[in-house]
Motif scaffolding. Structure first.
Motif, short mmCIF file in Angstrom:
data_model
loop_
_atom_site.label_atom_id
_atom_site.label_comp_id
_atom_site.label_asym_id
_atom_site.label_seq_id
_atom_site.Cartn_x
_atom_site.Cartn_y
_atom_site.Cartn_z
N UNK A 22 51.90 -18.65 62.07
CA UNK A 22 50.98 -17.53 61.89
C UNK A 22 50.95 -16.64 63.13
N UNK A 23 50.51 -15.41 62.93
CA UNK A 23 50.36 -14.46 64.02
C UNK A 23 49.06 -14.78 64.76
N UNK A 24 49.13 -14.97 66.06
CA UNK A 24 47.98 -15.38 66.85
C UNK A 24 46.89 -14.30 66.87
N UNK A 25 47.26 -13.03 66.71
CA UNK A 25 46.28 -11.95 66.77
C UNK A 25 45.34 -11.94 65.57
N UNK A 26 45.67 -12.63 64.51
CA UNK A 26 44.84 -12.67 63.31
C UNK A 26 43.88 -13.86 63.31
N UNK A 27 43.88 -14.69 64.34
CA UNK A 27 43.06 -15.89 64.35
C UNK A 27 41.64 -15.60 64.82
N UNK A 28 40.73 -16.51 64.51
CA UNK A 28 39.33 -16.36 64.90
C UNK A 28 39.17 -16.39 66.42
N UNK A 29 39.98 -17.21 67.08
CA UNK A 29 39.86 -17.35 68.54
C UNK A 29 40.06 -16.02 69.24
N UNK A 30 41.02 -15.23 68.79
CA UNK A 30 41.29 -13.95 69.41
C UNK A 30 40.28 -12.90 68.97
N UNK A 31 39.93 -12.90 67.69
CA UNK A 31 38.96 -11.91 67.19
C UNK A 31 37.57 -12.12 67.77
N UNK A 32 37.24 -13.36 68.07
CA UNK A 32 35.90 -13.71 68.58
C UNK A 32 35.64 -13.08 69.95
N UNK A 33 36.67 -12.79 70.70
CA UNK A 33 36.50 -12.31 72.07
C UNK A 33 35.98 -10.87 72.13
N UNK A 34 36.07 -10.13 71.06
CA UNK A 34 35.45 -8.81 70.92
C UNK A 34 35.76 -7.85 72.07
N UNK A 35 37.00 -7.51 72.18
CA UNK A 35 37.44 -6.57 73.21
C UNK A 35 36.92 -5.16 72.94
N UNK A 36 36.86 -4.78 71.67
CA UNK A 36 36.41 -3.43 71.30
C UNK A 36 34.99 -3.16 71.80
N UNK A 37 34.12 -4.14 71.62
CA UNK A 37 32.71 -3.96 72.00
C UNK A 37 32.59 -3.68 73.49
N UNK A 38 33.34 -4.44 74.30
CA UNK A 38 33.29 -4.26 75.74
C UNK A 38 33.88 -2.92 76.15
#
Length: 114
Positions: A22-38
């Motif tokens: 699987x593509x790592x960018x689609x996982x919860x671990x990466x999405x959880x970090x919320x780069x956009x918000x910061x």
């Protein structure tokens, strides 16, 4: 034993023996970090501290809070990079441990296919 590998956006790699990575960018671990918000927080702080100069020029005042948020953003980017690098290392190691006689990688021209 040969390994034919296809690389894509949705799936990182598809191996000829029907293994899918699987593509790592689609996982919860990466999405959880919320780069956009910061990034939005940093942008808002810059807009609040915008100073208009004579002649229509715009100058941005860098406050200590902006510096702190930018440091958090740098730390987050480093963490994301490390997560992605670690995952790629694990996948390639797993493929090599199968001891294929040769590995073939495809380079598809996606923009030409559209």
């Amino acid at each position: 034993m040969s390994t034919n590998e296809g690389i894509g956006i949705e799936k990182l790699a598809v191996i000829s023996d029907s293994s899918v990575y699987k593509n790592i960018n689609k996982t919860k671990e990466v999405k959880r970090l919320e780069k956009k918000r910061l990034q939005r927080k940093v942008s808002k702080k810059y807009e609040i501290n915008k100073i208009k100069m004579k002649g229509g020029e715009v100058c941005y005042k860098k406050t200590s809070n902006i510096i702190k948020l930018e440091n958090q953003l740098k730390k987050l980017n480093r963490r994301l990079t490390n997560i992605r690098h670690n995952y790629l290392h694990k996948v390639t190691t797993e493929i090599i441990k199968r001891k294929p006689s040769f590995i073939v990688g495809e380079d598809l021209n996606v923009s030409g296919a559209i």
